[in-house]
Design an enzyme around this catalytic site. Structure first.
Site, PDB file in Angstrom:
ATOM      1  N   GLY A  89       2.368  17.514 -36.899  1.00  0.00           N
ATOM      2  CA  GLY A  89       3.167  18.397 -37.195  1.00  0.00           C
ATOM      3  C   GLY A  89       3.432  18.337 -38.710  1.00  0.00           C
ATOM      4  N   MET A  91       5.975  17.081 -40.170  1.00  0.00           N
ATOM      5  CA  MET A  91       6.370  15.514 -40.647  1.00  0.00           C
ATOM      6  C   MET A  91       5.341  14.542 -40.853  1.00  0.00           C
ATOM      7  SD  MET A  91       9.935  15.294 -41.193  1.00  0.00           S
ATOM      8  CE  MET A  91      10.105  13.775 -40.777  1.00  0.00           C
ATOM      9  N   VAL A  94       1.194  11.559 -35.043  1.00  0.00           N
ATOM     10  CA  VAL A  94       1.721  10.663 -33.951  1.00  0.00           C
ATOM     11  C   VAL A  94       0.682  10.214 -33.279  1.00  0.00           C
ATOM     12  CG1 VAL A  94       3.390  10.061 -32.318  1.00  0.00           C
ATOM     13  CG2 VAL A  94       4.176  11.649 -33.981  1.00  0.00           C
ATOM     14  N   LYS A 111       4.172   6.734 -35.667  1.00  0.00           N
ATOM     15  CA  LYS A 111       4.340   8.136 -36.596  1.00  0.00           C
ATOM     16  C   LYS A 111       4.170   7.878 -38.009  1.00  0.00           C
ATOM     17  CE  LYS A 111       7.178  12.126 -36.766  1.00  0.00           C
ATOM     18  NZ  LYS A 111       8.352  13.102 -35.974  1.00  0.00           N
ATOM     19  N   ASP A 204      18.114  16.457 -36.719  1.00  0.00           N
ATOM     20  CA  ASP A 204      16.938  17.322 -36.227  1.00  0.00           C
ATOM     21  C   ASP A 204      16.780  17.289 -34.572  1.00  0.00           C
ATOM     22  OD1 ASP A 204      14.871  19.018 -36.588  1.00  0.00           O
ATOM     23  OD2 ASP A 204      13.372  17.163 -36.743  1.00  0.00           O
TER      24      ASP A 204
END
Length: 607
Positions: A89, A91, A94, A111, A204
């Site tokens: 994504g 960010m 993973v 991650k 978040d």
């Protein structure tokens, strides 16, 4: 990025992510559509894309950050060996990893964070605070096991691996009802409250960060990552921080989108949004989710519809069908609206207030109101009133109250039965006394007429006896009226009529009818008898008397049609001409004649 204000960045960031996922030739149509409505946003995205392309061309990193496409299977990161990618994504990416240092075996999620979200100061804080965040320990928090930076400068996090699905998918796939969904959310709230107690704000909260395993245990992920990514303008206690861009706009609080201070109220807002989606099956900002500008306006300036209304809204602009939403909650749209109306409407609306000071002061307060609702107790967010507290008390103790109500109804029914029985017994007693008085009165009158009417043995006629009986009855008190007296007068009047003494009959029966009209309602039969007897006498008079006779017979039959009414009706109808022949008359000596003319001769049968 330092030159872009936080409010503008919330529009630029999702658009930049979409553009980076597209080939270069497909970016132009996307930017052209944005430029028509937001030219400044389109310009900034173009500049960032140009900088990105230039950095890639110059081999800016020397070694590209790990991505799922980079073929990293088997790569060692700290004590873990990467196995396979789990997802990616904005960010970063993973990976599923296995412990490989020989101390013990286990799975973890590694991650890798994009370097774009960290500057040099951020990398320093990342190293410093990773160990502190790893100390968060709660059964509903997916633990942060480790944090570090690879030799090439790539930041990574080692997280507890949770084999689960997002909370919204778990609830819908399992067709959980409203109370079960609330209990799931309480697990999330307890985890967030634990972190707040340790001076950590999540920042978040969203369904993909809240996983539920097969046993129904919630695991909150990425807790503290936003704190690791916070810039240097943060308070020492970690509870309040200046703008952090590591969040999802659809679940962000208004202060996150506008760049204001971030407090625990931001997590309260996100939990309110998650509550809204779990209950209504729709986002409070729908249908603005597809446009970053519309989404930001809906969150910062809009007012979400009531939870109970949004859940059953049939508007085609909304994604889901109300019937499907209700079915996933094992109910119907009408029943779902009733379940959400009231307390849950108030709880969601309070958590989603635009101003942080108007929301719940802490996650614990939000969780406490949800627990009160589940236990049918008054919630704190609702204005208190006696009727509201009474309704909640009744709902909370409905079984004992229902048993008490049944007992009360049984007692009332028994009391009513006893009362009716008592009234009936009293009526029977009064009737028996009246009949006794009537029998005694008739016996006395008969004894008087037979023994005292002619004390000197003089002969007397039936007319003499009837006149003496009338005189005797007239001496009886008429106030209050007595049914026995009325019936005795009716008997005397009827006998006068049989002797063709119509004047005497009318006088006696008029008095009987007058007294009968003053009797209580229970004596309708006596009133009917008096009316029918008077009608028989009036039927022999003129047309006015005949009309009154018809009225009396009709009224008497409506009260209680006794034998007297049945006997009276033919005579009245014959007198009126509706039956063949005139009324019959009884002459002295017992002979009867029907029609006009002289009385029949003796020995001739009457018609």
């Amino acid at each position: 990025m330092r030159g872009i204000d936080p409010k503008t960045w919330t529009l630029v960031s999702p658009l930049l992510d979409r553009a980076l996922d597209l080939p270069s030739e497909e970016r132009r149509p996307l930017l052209a559509s944005v430029r028509a409505e937001h030219p400044e946003v389109a310009r900034l995205v173009e500049e960032l894309l140009a900088s990105h392309d230039a950095a890639i061309a110059a081999d800016f990193l020397g070694e590209a950050p790990p991505t799922p496409e980079a073929g990293l299977s088997g790569t060692t990161v700290g004590a873990y060996v990467l196995d396979r990618p789990l997802g990616s994504g904005g960010m970063g990416s993973v990976w599923l990893a296995r412990r490989a240092d020989g101390r013990f075996e286990g799975l973890a999620a590694v991650k890798f964070l994009n370097l774009a979200v960290l500057d040099r100061e951020g990398q320093r804080r990342f190293r410093k605070e990773g160990t502190a965040l790893a100390r968060l320990s709660h059964p509903n928090i997916g633990r942060l096991l480790d944090a570090g930076v690879t030799g090439s400068g790539q930041p990574y996090l080692v997280l507890e691996y949770v084999d689960g699905v997002p909370i919204t998918h778990f609830a819908d796939d399992g067709r959980l009802d409203v109370p079960a969904r609330l209990r799931l959310l309480l697990q999330v709230a307890d985890a967030v409250a634990h972190a707040h107690a340790n001076l950590v704000v999540h920042r978040d909260l969203k369904p993909s960060n809240v996983l539920v395993d097969a046993s129904g245990q919630v695991r909150l992920l990425d807790f503290g990552i936003a704190k690791l990514l916070a810039d240097g303008d943060s308070d020492d206690d970690g509870i309040t921080a200046r703008t952090v861009m590591a969040f999802t706009p659809a679940f962000a609080a208004p202060e996150q989108l506008t760049g204001a201070d971030i407090t625990v109220a931001a997590d309260v807002f996100a939990l309110g949004t998650l509550l809204y989606v779990l209950m209504a099956g729709r986002h409070p900002a729908e249908p603005a989710l597809d446009s970053p500008a519309d989404l930001m306006h809906a969150i910062t300036d809009g007012e979400p519809p009531l939870l109970s209304i949004r859940a059953v809204d049939p508007s085609p602009r909304l994604a889901s069908d109300p019937a499907a939403i209700a079915n996933a909650r094992v109910t119907t749209p009408a029943r779902l609206r009733a379940l959400l109306r009231g307390d849950l409407d108030t709880i969601a609306a309070t958590a989603l207030k635009r101003r942080p000071a108007e929301r719940y002061g802490a996650v614990n307060a939000l969780a406490a109101d949800i627990r009160r609702h589940l236990q049918h107790e008054p919630i704190a967010a609702r204005a208190d009133s006696a009727s509201y507290r009474l309704r909640k008390f009744a709902r909370r103790h409905r079984l004992p109250l229902a048993a008490g109500a049944v007992t009360a109804v049984a007692l009332l029914a028994a009391s009513a039965g006893l009362w009716v029985q008592g009234r009936r017994s009293a009526a029977d007693r009064d009737f028996a006394l009246q009949q006794l008085a009537r029998a005694e009165a008739m016996s006395d009158m008969t004894s008087f007429l037979l023994s005292d009417a002619a004390p000197q043995g003089r002969p007397f006629t039936a007319g003499d006896l009837l006149q003496r009986a009338e005189a005797l009855l007239n001496r009886q008190p008429a106030d209050p009226p007595d049914a026995a007296l009325v019936e005795a007068l009716v008997s005397v009047g009827t006998e006068f009529q049989s002797q063709d003494e119509d004047g005497n009959a009318r006088r006696v029966l008029l008095r009987a009818f007058d007294l009968a009209g003053r009797l209580p309602d229970a004596r309708v039969s006596t009133r009917a008898k008096a009316g029918c007897a008077l009608a028989n006498t009036l039927a022999r008079g003129d047309q006015a008397d005949l009309a009154r006779a018809q009225v009396l017979v009709t009224a008497s039959a409506r009260l209680l049609p006794p034998v007297a009414a049945l006997r009276a009706r033919p005579g009245v109808l014959r007198a009126h001409g509706r039956l063949g022949g005139p009324p019959c008359r009884r002459w002295r000596g017992g002979r009867r004649a029907c029609g006009g003319g002289a009385p029949p001769a003796r020995g001739v049968a009457a018609g």
